[in-house]
Design a protein around this motif. Structure first.
Motif, PDB file in Angstrom:
ATOM      1  N   PRO A 161       0.996  -1.834   0.212  1.00  0.00           N
ATOM      2  CA  PRO A 161       0.134  -0.041   0.801  1.00  0.00           C
ATOM      3  C   PRO A 161       0.646   1.015  -0.103  1.00  0.00           C
ATOM      4  O   PRO A 161       0.086   2.104  -0.586  1.00  0.00           O
ATOM      5  CB  PRO A 161      -1.282  -0.046   1.717  1.00  0.00           C
ATOM      6  N   ILE A 162       2.187   1.082   0.266  1.00  0.00           N
ATOM      7  CA  ILE A 162       3.132   2.326   0.588  1.00  0.00           C
ATOM      8  C   ILE A 162       3.482   2.783  -0.667  1.00  0.00           C
ATOM      9  O   ILE A 162       3.162   3.723  -0.735  1.00  0.00           O
ATOM     10  CB  ILE A 162       4.089   2.082   1.509  1.00  0.00           C
ATOM     11  N   SER A 163       3.565   1.769  -1.556  1.00  0.00           N
ATOM     12  CA  SER A 163       3.902   1.867  -2.962  1.00  0.00           C
ATOM     13  C   SER A 163       3.342   2.255  -3.628  1.00  0.00           C
ATOM     14  O   SER A 163       3.400   3.417  -4.324  1.00  0.00           O
ATOM     15  CB  SER A 163       4.584   1.269  -3.111  1.00  0.00           C
ATOM     16  N   LEU A 164       1.919   1.704  -3.588  1.00  0.00           N
ATOM     17  CA  LEU A 164       0.957   2.014  -4.170  1.00  0.00           C
ATOM     18  C   LEU A 164       0.316   3.608  -4.086  1.00  0.00           C
ATOM     19  O   LEU A 164       0.343   4.532  -4.792  1.00  0.00           O
ATOM     20  CB  LEU A 164      -0.190   1.669  -3.890  1.00  0.00           C
ATOM     21  N   ALA A 165       0.355   4.157  -2.710  1.00  0.00           N
ATOM     22  CA  ALA A 165       0.502   5.345  -2.094  1.00  0.00           C
ATOM     23  C   ALA A 165       1.261   6.425  -3.003  1.00  0.00           C
ATOM     24  O   ALA A 165       0.452   7.649  -3.355  1.00  0.00           O
ATOM     25  CB  ALA A 165      -0.435   5.782  -0.764  1.00  0.00           C
ATOM     26  N   PHE A 166       2.685   5.970  -2.847  1.00  0.00           N
ATOM     27  CA  PHE A 166       3.501   7.152  -2.720  1.00  0.00           C
ATOM     28  C   PHE A 166       3.577   7.007  -4.505  1.00  0.00           C
ATOM     29  O   PHE A 166       4.419   8.041  -4.715  1.00  0.00           O
ATOM     30  CB  PHE A 166       5.039   6.345  -2.693  1.00  0.00           C
ATOM     31  N   ARG A 167       3.270   6.262  -5.620  1.00  0.00           N
ATOM     32  CA  ARG A 167       3.861   6.502  -6.799  1.00  0.00           C
ATOM     33  C   ARG A 167       2.329   7.153  -7.317  1.00  0.00           C
ATOM     34  O   ARG A 167       2.585   8.034  -7.587  1.00  0.00           O
ATOM     35  CB  ARG A 167       2.959   5.428  -7.089  1.00  0.00           C
ATOM     36  N   LEU A 168       1.458   7.079  -6.985  1.00  0.00           N
ATOM     37  CA  LEU A 168       0.036   8.094  -7.479  1.00  0.00           C
ATOM     38  C   LEU A 168       0.513   9.575  -6.502  1.00  0.00           C
ATOM     39  O   LEU A 168       0.803  10.381  -7.305  1.00  0.00           O
ATOM     40  CB  LEU A 168      -1.309   7.596  -6.599  1.00  0.00           C
ATOM     41  N   PHE A 169       1.158   9.590  -5.613  1.00  0.00           N
ATOM     42  CA  PHE A 169       1.057  11.107  -4.667  1.00  0.00           C
ATOM     43  C   PHE A 169       2.167  11.671  -5.586  1.00  0.00           C
ATOM     44  O   PHE A 169       2.236  13.091  -5.864  1.00  0.00           O
ATOM     45  CB  PHE A 169       1.287  10.780  -2.972  1.00  0.00           C
ATOM     46  N   GLY A 170       3.113  10.313  -5.736  1.00  0.00           N
ATOM     47  CA  GLY A 170       4.223  11.415  -5.881  1.00  0.00           C
ATOM     48  C   GLY A 170       3.986  12.156  -7.427  1.00  0.00           C
ATOM     49  O   GLY A 170       4.748  12.772  -7.800  1.00  0.00           O
ATOM     50  N   PHE A 214      -2.958   2.415 -10.801  1.00  0.00           N
ATOM     51  CA  PHE A 214      -3.509   2.109  -9.538  1.00  0.00           C
ATOM     52  C   PHE A 214      -4.501   1.333  -9.497  1.00  0.00           C
ATOM     53  O   PHE A 214      -4.673   0.628  -9.136  1.00  0.00           O
ATOM     54  CB  PHE A 214      -3.812   3.780  -9.102  1.00  0.00           C
ATOM     55  N   THR A 215      -5.224   1.658 -10.631  1.00  0.00           N
ATOM     56  CA  THR A 215      -6.849   0.493 -10.577  1.00  0.00           C
ATOM     57  C   THR A 215      -6.308  -0.919 -11.493  1.00  0.00           C
ATOM     58  O   THR A 215      -5.951  -2.270  -9.955  1.00  0.00           O
ATOM     59  CB  THR A 215      -7.144   0.616 -11.607  1.00  0.00           C
ATOM     60  N   VAL A 216      -5.432  -0.865 -12.207  1.00  0.00           N
ATOM     61  CA  VAL A 216      -4.845  -2.172 -12.606  1.00  0.00           C
ATOM     62  C   VAL A 216      -3.803  -2.697 -11.959  1.00  0.00           C
ATOM     63  O   VAL A 216      -3.885  -4.130 -11.394  1.00  0.00           O
ATOM     64  CB  VAL A 216      -3.742  -2.108 -14.044  1.00  0.00           C
ATOM     65  N   LEU A 217      -3.101  -2.378 -10.876  1.00  0.00           N
ATOM     66  CA  LEU A 217      -2.007  -2.735  -9.676  1.00  0.00           C
ATOM     67  C   LEU A 217      -3.186  -3.214  -9.175  1.00  0.00           C
ATOM     68  O   LEU A 217      -2.158  -4.689  -8.310  1.00  0.00           O
ATOM     69  CB  LEU A 217      -1.237  -1.025  -9.483  1.00  0.00           C
ATOM     70  N   SER A 218      -3.923  -2.170  -8.199  1.00  0.00           N
ATOM     71  CA  SER A 218      -4.401  -3.057  -7.030  1.00  0.00           C
ATOM     72  C   SER A 218      -5.267  -4.125  -7.500  1.00  0.00           C
ATOM     73  O   SER A 218      -4.960  -5.769  -7.134  1.00  0.00           O
ATOM     74  CB  SER A 218      -5.538  -2.401  -6.843  1.00  0.00           C
TER      75      SER A 218
END
Lengths: 230, 101
Positions: A161-170, A214-218
């Motif tokens: 979840p951290i990498s998902l969140a930081f990818r989008l946020f960054g 984000f959707t596909v990776l989730s």
């Protein structure tokens, strides 16, 4: 120096807990309002003259929903088709938030709280569905390829979840900061036309791309923990 | 007291300068993903040329792979932004100095 802080409009205090009414929350509600109004509008329009042979507006909406449902079923299989509803909401919300930078709102996804909340929802989906579908296999997946990998697997479960969140946020904050710097760099009259290119690239292209990613990776992280049907 | 103030200003200036340099170095993390994504895009172009009917699958795989590879670059970017706009080390220094005042 340009200030990229998230503005705080008011701090409420409810039972001793501080609730901060920030720019992110305001913009999230604006976007949710637009989406809810659109949904109500579509519902009313369908309610009046719903037809088996759709045309025009109804056709477009149905094609969109059906396309996304097929896309999700293609990844998850028929058994988990209901994931499509949640992820349709997620992709539309992230997509519209990222585009909202074009309308001079600060995108809600440029706040780590929003992206981390979405990523934690994914985290619970991954582990909840993993436990629900095959509990023993789920526990065993932490011991892959053999038992010494347990700590590494635990770290990677938390890192997801951290990498998902930081990818989008960054990506979104990079767009906000670079566009903001260019706006402040130029004389006012020049900003009317030139940063349009930056908006098209950062908000439209990268924004929609990262909503999709984000959707596909989730979905693919969820599918990792679930035994595949044949 | 006079001497102490000069020393503090010098230390603060050094921390600010180091922060700016560190923010620049942190963004160098983008070099790796750049090279990697270039390789991936080249291979995807090759694959699409060999098998044009599989374009859609190749494109979506490339996008997911590119996004995964990009993560480390984005971490560098986030660290650089933190150093520039939140400046944790300088704030720690200021808090520490104010205890002497």
């Amino acid at each position: 120096m340009v200030n990229f802080d998230i503005r705080t409009y008011r701090v409420f205090e409810v039972f001793g807990i501080e609730i901060w009414f920030t720019e992110t929350i305001r913009n999230t509600w604006i976007i949710m309002g637009v989406l809810i109004l659109f949904a109500i509008f579509a519902r009313i329009k369908f309610f009046k003259n719903v037809s088996d042979v759709p045309s025009g507006f109804q056709n477009g909406i149905e094609a969109l929903v059906e396309m996304f449902d097929n896309f999700v079923v293609g990844i998850t299989g028929k058994r988990y088709h209901y994931l499509g509803k949640w992820f349709f909401g997620v992709i539309v919300f992230i997509g519209i938030s990222n585009i909202s930078g074009m309308f001079l709102l600060r995108p809600p996804t440029a706040d780590i709280s929003t992206t981390l909340a979405l990523a934690i929802a994914t985290f619970f989906l991954i582990h909840g569905l993993g436990v629900k579908s095959a509990p023993l296999k789920y526990l065993k997946s932490f011991l892959e390829p053999f038992f010494l990998f347990l700590p590494i697997n635990l770290v990677s479960a938390i890192a997801t979840p951290i990498s998902l969140a930081f990818r989008l946020f960054g990506n979104v904050i990079a767009g906000v900061v670079i566009t903001g710097l260019v706006y402040n760099l130029m004389p006012y009259i020049a900003t009317l036309a030139w940063p349009g290119f930056l908006h098209v690239y950062f908000d439209l292209f990268a924004g929609l791309l990262h909503a999709y990613i984000f959707t596909v990776l989730s979905l693919s992280f969820i599918m990792d923990k679930i035994p595949q049907e044949n | 007291m006079e001497e102490l103030n000069v020393q503090m200003i010098q230390s603060g200036a050094i921390i600010l300068a180091a922060q700016a340099i560190a923010a620049g170095i942190a963004v160098l993390a983008a070099a790796g993903p750049g090279i990697g994504q270039g390789y991936a895009a080249g291979k995807a172009a090759e694959a699409a040329a060999r098998q044009p009917e599989a374009r859609g699958d190749i494109l979506s795989t490339l996008l997911i792979g590119g996004a995964l590879a990009e993560t480390s670059g984005i971490y560098g970017l986030v660290v650089s932004f933190l150093l520039m706009f939140v400046s944790p080390f300088f704030n720690t220094f200021v808090n520490w100095v104010t205890t002497f005042m």
